[in-house]
Design an enzyme around this catalytic site. Structure first.
Site, PDB file in Angstrom:
ATOM      1  N   ARG A 117       0.815  -1.179   0.075  1.00  0.00           N
ATOM      2  CA  ARG A 117      -0.105  -0.002   0.013  1.00  0.00           C
ATOM      3  C   ARG A 117       0.998   1.247  -0.056  1.00  0.00           C
ATOM      4  NH1 ARG A 117      -2.707   2.865   4.685  1.00  0.00           N
ATOM      5  NH2 ARG A 117      -4.336   4.168   3.612  1.00  0.00           N
ATOM      6  N   HIS A 161      -3.208  11.425   1.415  1.00  0.00           N
ATOM      7  CA  HIS A 161      -2.733  11.049   2.868  1.00  0.00           C
ATOM      8  C   HIS A 161      -2.215  12.063   3.484  1.00  0.00           C
ATOM      9  CE1 HIS A 161      -1.410   7.251   5.344  1.00  0.00           C
ATOM     10  NE2 HIS A 161      -1.100   8.149   6.089  1.00  0.00           N
ATOM     11  N   GLU A 207      -7.692   7.992   6.337  1.00  0.00           N
ATOM     12  CA  GLU A 207      -8.076   8.455   7.741  1.00  0.00           C
ATOM     13  C   GLU A 207      -8.959   9.670   7.651  1.00  0.00           C
ATOM     14  OE1 GLU A 207      -4.980   8.491  10.466  1.00  0.00           O
ATOM     15  OE2 GLU A 207      -4.870   6.426  10.565  1.00  0.00           O
ATOM     16  N   ASN A 347      -7.804   1.707   9.537  1.00  0.00           N
ATOM     17  CA  ASN A 347      -6.304   1.858  10.150  1.00  0.00           C
ATOM     18  C   ASN A 347      -6.883   1.605  11.779  1.00  0.00           C
ATOM     19  OD1 ASN A 347      -5.742   2.474   7.801  1.00  0.00           O
ATOM     20  ND2 ASN A 347      -5.023   4.477   8.350  1.00  0.00           N
ATOM     21  N   TYR A 349      -5.148   0.425  15.871  1.00  0.00           N
ATOM     22  CA  TYR A 349      -3.891  -0.013  16.597  1.00  0.00           C
ATOM     23  C   TYR A 349      -4.490  -0.589  18.033  1.00  0.00           C
ATOM     24  CZ  TYR A 349      -1.396   2.291  12.925  1.00  0.00           C
ATOM     25  OH  TYR A 349      -0.539   2.372  11.746  1.00  0.00           O
ATOM     26  N   GLU A 416      -4.059  -0.287   8.065  1.00  0.00           N
ATOM     27  CA  GLU A 416      -2.686  -0.063   9.045  1.00  0.00           C
ATOM     28  C   GLU A 416      -3.051  -0.963  10.246  1.00  0.00           C
ATOM     29  OE1 GLU A 416      -1.693   3.860   9.659  1.00  0.00           O
ATOM     30  OE2 GLU A 416      -2.197   4.443   7.679  1.00  0.00           O
TER      31      GLU A 416
END
Length: 508
Positions: A117, A161, A207, A347, A349, A416
């Site tokens: 990506r 981005h 995002e 994304n 985490y 991500e």
């Protein structure tokens, strides 16, 4: 009849969300240690569907360097970085991927990546934001894409981005103006035309929720706007600008998706999706107030930008709380935006707990917090170092379940996912290995339970510039020695683990 059916549909959507959130409390129950490990403790690449894709990724500004070479002009990220944000670090050189991409693609091949990506620097391809294409920028992305394909690695491309050309920011305020819709669509058209014969997966905006909130409410990401009460000297309006930007992002995405459908889909047979930042979101207690606050958190962080793309309008909760500060879609816009995505990129985490807090009402300081009226508490697993993310693999499972149940199980790509560690040169990144083992296993559980998740991209392939703290932390499979003029790459333990996994070896 139509009105009653619409009301019934809204109620059903609301009930399904609330029922899901109530079930979360019993599922995760404040993240006890016994539930932190993924259920799929032992698995291999072969346990995933044959068409599932594994890769890694990076972005143009964080990786390429060559910021002032071959016709590239500044983006808002350049301006932001050179204004002293992110520990004063910038992407002028970073990993120098602009010159070193061939060696990096070979590393990707050796690691076993199936896909990669990347993002395109709009200001490298079209320096003025609109108008003539930069031949050297075009040549670079053609070469990079060809290099990936020649090594059997599928490119997945993001168009924006955090790096709008500064020229458009200066001319009309960038994403704050509806003019961005036309310029973004024209930029996307160049990319589809020039690269679409080899690129099948496109993401319009990375995002979108973080870009709007961080860039226009908190001032912590490009372009760094916020109310002066947030930061001394900051320009902007945190109570209105995030919602304006989010609205324009949706209109630009929808126009781009329709452009691809009309002119390129039949011949290129690709897909256009949208990316958001996501947590695992869980109520702090099973009290009604915390459950409702958690539903609001889902609506504001996910539904705010995904609901319009699926259902054609903002969530009722968002409309009721934001009211006149929230732009309104016309009937025509609502019809055009509804269903305008082929996949959702997430994304992810770590996870948060949500606690109701009606005392938050400082609308001038941070409107989003006021509208949400809830405290967001980072999940604490008890033994996680402060410079790492709390490891809560069940949060990814829960997120994928939510997207399946609320949005009709659309195709999902985990764009991500990764563990940050302090950048200290160590190659023995055992916590990162444990993190990947847990989260990929949790994702496998979701896939086995029917989630339409199609791919996974570990963040990130190389240690590079990070958005919030520059070079203070690392996420990469490969360490990049910034003190070495050759910027030599060194594989970490996590690179060997991921490579073994991709080669079909068990995670035990």
């Amino acid at each position: 009849m139509d009105r009653r059916e619409n009301k019934r549909s809204r109620m059903e959507k609301k009930d399904s969300r609330r029922m899901f959130i109530v079930s979360l409390y019993s599922l995760v129950l404040l993240f006890p240690a016994a539930q932190l490990a993924a259920a799929a403790d032992y698995y291999s690449r072969a346990d995933f569907p044959a068409d599932f894709v594994f890769g890694s990724g990076t972005t143009a500004y964080q990786y390429e360097g060559a910021a002032f070479q071959d016709g590239r002009t500044p983006s808002i990220w350049d301006t932001f970085a050179h204004s002293g944000h992110a520990s004063g670090a910038n992407g002028d050189v970073t990993c120098d991927g602009y010159h070193k991409y061939k060696g990096d693609v070979k590393l990707m091949k050796d690691t076993g990546l199936e896909a990669f990506r990347l993002s395109i620097s709009w200001s490298r391809l079209i320096p003025n934001g609109r108008g003539p294409v930069n031949p050297k920028g075009l040549q670079f992305y053609n070469n990079l894409i060809d290099e990936l394909i020649s090594h059997g690695i599928r490119p997945h491309v993001t168009l924006h981005h955090f790096d709008l050309p500064q020229a458009l920011e200066d001319e009309y305020g960038g994403w704050l103006s509806r003019k961005i819709v036309k310029d973004f669509t024209a930029y996307a058209k160049v990319c589809f035309r020039e690269f679409g014969d080899r690129v099948s997966f496109w993401t319009t905006v990375n995002e979108g929720n973080v870009f709007a909130l961080g860039g226009y409410s908190q001032g912590v990401v490009p372009p760094g706007r916020c109310s002066p009460s947030i930061k001394t000297g900051c320009l902007g309006n945190s109570s209105t600008e995030p919602y304006i930007v989010g609205h324009n992002i949706l209109l630009a995405h929808s126009a781009t998706w329709r452009l691809y459908r009309k002119k390129y889909k039949a011949t290129q047979k690709g897909y256009v999706g949208f990316n958001i930042y996501t947590w695992g979101i869980v109520p702090y207690t099973n009290a009604k107030e915390d459950v409702l606050a958690t539903q609001r958190a889902y609506d504001f962080f996910i539904g705010w930008l995904i609901d319009p793309l699926i259902f054609g309008n903002y969530p009722e909760t968002v409309k009721q709380r934001v009211q006149g500060r929230l732009p309104v879609f016309t009937k025509y816009e609502s019809e055009k935006i509804k269903g305008s995505l082929d996949f959702i990129g997430v994304n992810h985490y770590t996870s948060i707990l949500v606690k109701d807090d009606p005392s938050i009402h400082d609308i001038d300081k941070w409107a989003f917090s006021s509208d949400l009226s809830a405290k967001l508490i980072l999940a604490n697993t008890g033994d996680t170092p402060s410079d790492q993310y709390p490891m809560v693999p069940s949060g990814l499972y829960q997120l994928l379940e939510y997207l399946k149940q609320v949005y009709g199980n659309p195709p999902i790509y985990v764009h991500e996912n990764g563990q940050k560690m302090r950048r200290n040169g160590t190659l023995i990144d055992t916590p990162r290995v444990e993190y990947f083992r847990g989260y990929i296993g949790s994702m496998l559980d979701a896939v086995k339970n029917g989630s339409n998740t199609k791919g996974y991209f570990a963040w990130t392939f190389l240690d590079c510039l990070e958005l919030l703290d520059g070079y203070g932390s690392s996420y990469g499979f490969y360490y990049v020695d910034l003190d070495d003029k050759d910027l030599t790459r060194y594989p970490k333990l996590s690179a060997h683990w991921y490579s073994n996994f991709l080669q079909g070896k068990s995670t035990t």
